[in-house]
Structure formats: C-alpha cells, structure tokens
Motif scaffolding. Sequence first.
Motif, PDB file in Angstrom:
ATOM      1  N   GLY A 143       0.807  -1.211   0.000  1.00 23.15           N
ATOM      2  CA  GLY A 143       0.000   0.000   0.000  1.00 23.15           C
ATOM      3  C   GLY A 143       0.842   1.264   0.000  1.00 23.15           C
ATOM      4  N   MET A 144       1.995   1.220   0.665  1.00 25.48           N
ATOM      5  CA  MET A 144       2.900   2.377   0.647  1.00 25.48           C
ATOM      6  C   MET A 144       3.424   2.637  -0.758  1.00 25.48           C
ATOM      7  N   VAL A 145       3.699   1.576  -1.486  1.00 30.27           N
ATOM      8  CA  VAL A 145       4.154   1.729  -2.872  1.00 30.27           C
ATOM      9  C   VAL A 145       3.043   2.344  -3.719  1.00 30.27           C
ATOM     10  N   PHE A 146       1.827   1.825  -3.588  1.00 26.83           N
ATOM     11  CA  PHE A 146       0.695   2.365  -4.345  1.00 26.83           C
ATOM     12  C   PHE A 146       0.433   3.821  -3.964  1.00 26.83           C
ATOM     13  N   GLY A 147       0.495   4.112  -2.662  1.00 26.29           N
ATOM     14  CA  GLY A 147       0.261   5.478  -2.215  1.00 26.29           C
ATOM     15  C   GLY A 147       1.294   6.437  -2.761  1.00 26.29           C
ATOM     16  N   TRP A 148       2.545   5.978  -2.814  1.00 31.79           N
ATOM     17  CA  TRP A 148       3.603   6.828  -3.378  1.00 31.79           C
ATOM     18  C   TRP A 148       3.378   7.053  -4.870  1.00 31.79           C
ATOM     19  N   LEU A 149       2.982   6.010  -5.597  1.00 32.34           N
ATOM     20  CA  LEU A 149       2.717   6.153  -7.034  1.00 32.34           C
ATOM     21  C   LEU A 149       1.597   7.165  -7.282  1.00 32.34           C
ATOM     22  N   MET A 150       0.599   7.143  -6.419  1.00 30.70           N
ATOM     23  CA  MET A 150      -0.511   8.086  -6.573  1.00 30.70           C
ATOM     24  C   MET A 150      -0.095   9.522  -6.289  1.00 30.70           C
ATOM     25  N   SER A 151       1.011   9.704  -5.565  1.00 32.83           N
ATOM     26  CA  SER A 151       1.453  11.054  -5.206  1.00 32.83           C
ATOM     27  C   SER A 151       2.397  11.671  -6.237  1.00 32.83           C
ATOM     28  N   LEU A 152       2.680  10.946  -7.312  1.00 29.44           N
ATOM     29  CA  LEU A 152       3.648  11.429  -8.302  1.00 29.44           C
ATOM     30  C   LEU A 152       3.086  12.492  -9.226  1.00 29.44           C
ATOM     31  N   VAL A 176      -4.614   4.661   0.082  1.00 33.84           N
ATOM     32  CA  VAL A 176      -5.338   5.930   0.254  1.00 33.84           C
ATOM     33  C   VAL A 176      -4.838   6.664   1.492  1.00 33.84           C
ATOM     34  N   VAL A 177      -4.583   5.909   2.550  1.00 37.18           N
ATOM     35  CA  VAL A 177      -4.080   6.506   3.795  1.00 37.18           C
ATOM     36  C   VAL A 177      -2.710   7.141   3.564  1.00 37.18           C
ATOM     37  N   VAL A 178      -1.823   6.414   2.883  1.00 36.70           N
ATOM     38  CA  VAL A 178      -0.477   6.924   2.616  1.00 36.70           C
ATOM     39  C   VAL A 178      -0.529   8.126   1.691  1.00 36.70           C
ATOM     40  N   HIS A 179      -1.359   8.035   0.664  1.00 34.40           N
ATOM     41  CA  HIS A 179      -1.486   9.166  -0.266  1.00 34.40           C
ATOM     42  C   HIS A 179      -1.965  10.416   0.447  1.00 34.40           C
ATOM     43  N   SER A 180      -2.948  10.253   1.337  1.00 29.62           N
ATOM     44  CA  SER A 180      -3.447  11.397   2.107  1.00 29.62           C
ATOM     45  C   SER A 180      -2.365  11.937   3.036  1.00 29.62           C
ATOM     46  N   SER A 198      -0.678  15.665   2.933  1.00 27.89           N
ATOM     47  CA  SER A 198      -0.834  16.544   4.094  1.00 27.89           C
ATOM     48  C   SER A 198       0.443  17.308   4.431  1.00 27.89           C
ATOM     49  N   VAL A 199       1.566  16.892   3.864  1.00 25.58           N
ATOM     50  CA  VAL A 199       2.834  17.584   4.114  1.00 25.58           C
ATOM     51  C   VAL A 199       2.800  18.938   3.417  1.00 25.58           C
ATOM     52  N   PRO A 200       3.000  20.038   4.126  1.00 24.39           N
ATOM     53  CA  PRO A 200       2.939  21.369   3.503  1.00 24.39           C
ATOM     54  C   PRO A 200       3.904  21.483   2.329  1.00 24.39           C
ATOM     55  N   VAL A 240      12.042  14.185   4.955  1.00 28.36           N
ATOM     56  CA  VAL A 240      11.009  15.193   5.238  1.00 28.36           C
ATOM     57  C   VAL A 240       9.602  14.637   5.031  1.00 28.36           C
ATOM     58  N   THR A 241       9.279  14.298   3.795  1.00 32.74           N
ATOM     59  CA  THR A 241       7.908  13.920   3.462  1.00 32.74           C
ATOM     60  C   THR A 241       7.449  12.648   4.174  1.00 32.74           C
ATOM     61  N   THR A 242       8.286  11.606   4.127  1.00 35.72           N
ATOM     62  CA  THR A 242       7.877  10.328   4.733  1.00 35.72           C
ATOM     63  C   THR A 242       7.683  10.429   6.247  1.00 35.72           C
ATOM     64  N   PRO A 243       8.639  10.987   7.006  1.00 30.12           N
ATOM     65  CA  PRO A 243       8.413  11.081   8.458  1.00 30.12           C
ATOM     66  C   PRO A 243       7.185  11.904   8.828  1.00 30.12           C
ATOM     67  N   VAL A 244       7.006  13.050   8.161  1.00 28.09           N
ATOM     68  CA  VAL A 244       5.873  13.921   8.484  1.00 28.09           C
ATOM     69  C   VAL A 244       4.565  13.290   8.018  1.00 28.09           C
ATOM     70  N   GLY A 245       4.558  12.760   6.797  1.00 28.04           N
ATOM     71  CA  GLY A 245       3.340  12.182   6.240  1.00 28.04           C
ATOM     72  C   GLY A 245       2.878  10.944   6.985  1.00 28.04           C
ATOM     73  N   LEU A 246       3.809  10.060   7.332  1.00 26.09           N
ATOM     74  CA  LEU A 246       3.425   8.842   8.037  1.00 26.09           C
ATOM     75  C   LEU A 246       2.942   9.124   9.447  1.00 26.09           C
ATOM     76  N   ARG A 247       3.479  10.176  10.058  1.00 28.82           N
ATOM     77  CA  ARG A 247       3.002  10.556  11.388  1.00 28.82           C
ATOM     78  C   ARG A 247       1.525  10.958  11.323  1.00 28.82           C
ATOM     79  N   THR A 248       1.161  11.628  10.242  1.00 25.35           N
ATOM     80  CA  THR A 248      -0.230  12.026  10.054  1.00 25.35           C
ATOM     81  C   THR A 248      -1.115  10.823   9.729  1.00 25.35           C
ATOM     82  N   ALA A 249      -0.562   9.893   8.950  1.00 24.41           N
ATOM     83  CA  ALA A 249      -1.349   8.755   8.477  1.00 24.41           C
ATOM     84  C   ALA A 249      -1.470   7.625   9.499  1.00 24.41           C
ATOM     85  N   PHE A 250      -0.645   7.658  10.538  1.00 27.60           N
ATOM     86  CA  PHE A 250      -0.583   6.535  11.473  1.00 27.60           C
ATOM     87  C   PHE A 250      -1.933   6.177  12.112  1.00 27.60           C
ATOM     88  N   PRO A 251      -2.713   7.139  12.618  1.00 29.07           N
ATOM     89  CA  PRO A 251      -4.006   6.767  13.224  1.00 29.07           C
ATOM     90  C   PRO A 251      -4.930   6.058  12.236  1.00 29.07           C
TER      91      PRO A 251
END
Length: 217
Positions: A38-47, A106-110, A114-116, A137-148
């Motif tokens: 899912g992380m791979v798919f989420g990253w592909l969707m963010s390209l 979807v969670v990872v993409h969101s 969410s990273v400014p 930058v992006t992964t640590p901040v984004g995953l912190r938001t997506a964790f819940p």
Amino acid sequence: MTDVFTTLQWSDLIFLLEGAWKTVQISVVSILLGTLLGMVFGWLMSLNNKLITFAVMAVLDVFRSVPLLIQLILFDSFVAIAGFPLPAFWSGTIVLIIYTASLVAVVVHSGIDSVPSGLRAAARCLGMSYWQEMRHVTTPVGLRTAFPSWLGVALATIKDSALVSAIGYVELLRASQILNTRTQESVKIMLLVGLIYFIISYPLSRLGARYEQRQKS
C-alpha cells in the motif's frame, strides 16, 4: 444423563485458541505485506502523473468496492480452475494483502498530501534530491499524520480475516462455528470468541490511544 460429546470441554478451548493463533498469523502477514504494498501504491498516486494515478486508482477501486467475501471466493475458485489450487491460508492471505494494500494506499497518499508544500520546497532549496526529501522530510511527516488511519485499517483487517473461513480456513470464527454445531452452546462460545478477538485487537487500540495522547501533549 448428559452426553459428554455435546457439552463444552477443555479441549474445545484449545481448539479455539488454535483458531485464534491462525487468525493472528493471517492477520499479521496481511497487515505487514499489505502495508508495504500500500505504501508503494500510495507513493505512485502522489507522483502527480495522471496516467499512473488513473491506472493505480482503477485497480484499487475494484478491490475497495467489491465485497471482500466475493473476492475471496472468486480468487479461490479461479486458482483452482486454472489448475493451481492453493491452501486456504495462502488464498486468503493473498486477497487480504491486496485488499489491505488498497486501503493503506489511500491513507499513505493522504499522508503525503498533508505535508505542507512549503516544507517540501524548503527541503529542495537546501539542496536535497527528490529521494532525500522523501526520506528525511515527506515520509516522516506524512506517516506521522497517516498513522491513526493505518491503525484503523489494521484493526479492520483483523476483523475481516474472519471471512477467510468461507474458503475453508479454520480460523477463530470458523472454529467457533464448528464447536457450536456440535455443542449448541452458541452464547458461551460467542462470548469467548468475542473476548479472544478483544485480546487480539486491544494492543493496537491502546497504541492508537497512546499516540493520540502524545500528539496532544
């Protein structure tokens, strides 16, 4: 005189615990591999590539829209008809992995979205490459938001694993159905099964609660 073969016995508890262990096994494998995929798919969707996003979303929408029970039955039937029958564990695990990945994507993409944008731009201005910016930058901040939200997906996967019983995998729910057929002690069995599911899921629930407390402090 009571028939000993129609009442609950200690061996029945062992049988339920064996089913619970199988539930844990299929859930852990599905959550771990489904999260990675899912992380791979989420990253592909963010390209921001319309073709890639459309292709990934088209595939994921199928798995999110079609009921999991139907996916399990169709996949198990398809591999059998194709001449490559799989054990119920692997048929169920493969479907659960893809299903979990479709939700995690979807969670990872969101989380990435969410990273400014200013934060990402600042990282690039500091000379970071795309991959350095994603890693530091992006992964640590984004995953912190997506964790819940990921915790919610993980808990849903544990509960949805009960549907694998439809293709013959004797996990916790299927084990309880077998015992209920023999003993007719449905209330006692369901109370025990509910308690076991609670014990399995509780650590994740507590992890989510502790995370929320840390975020508020």
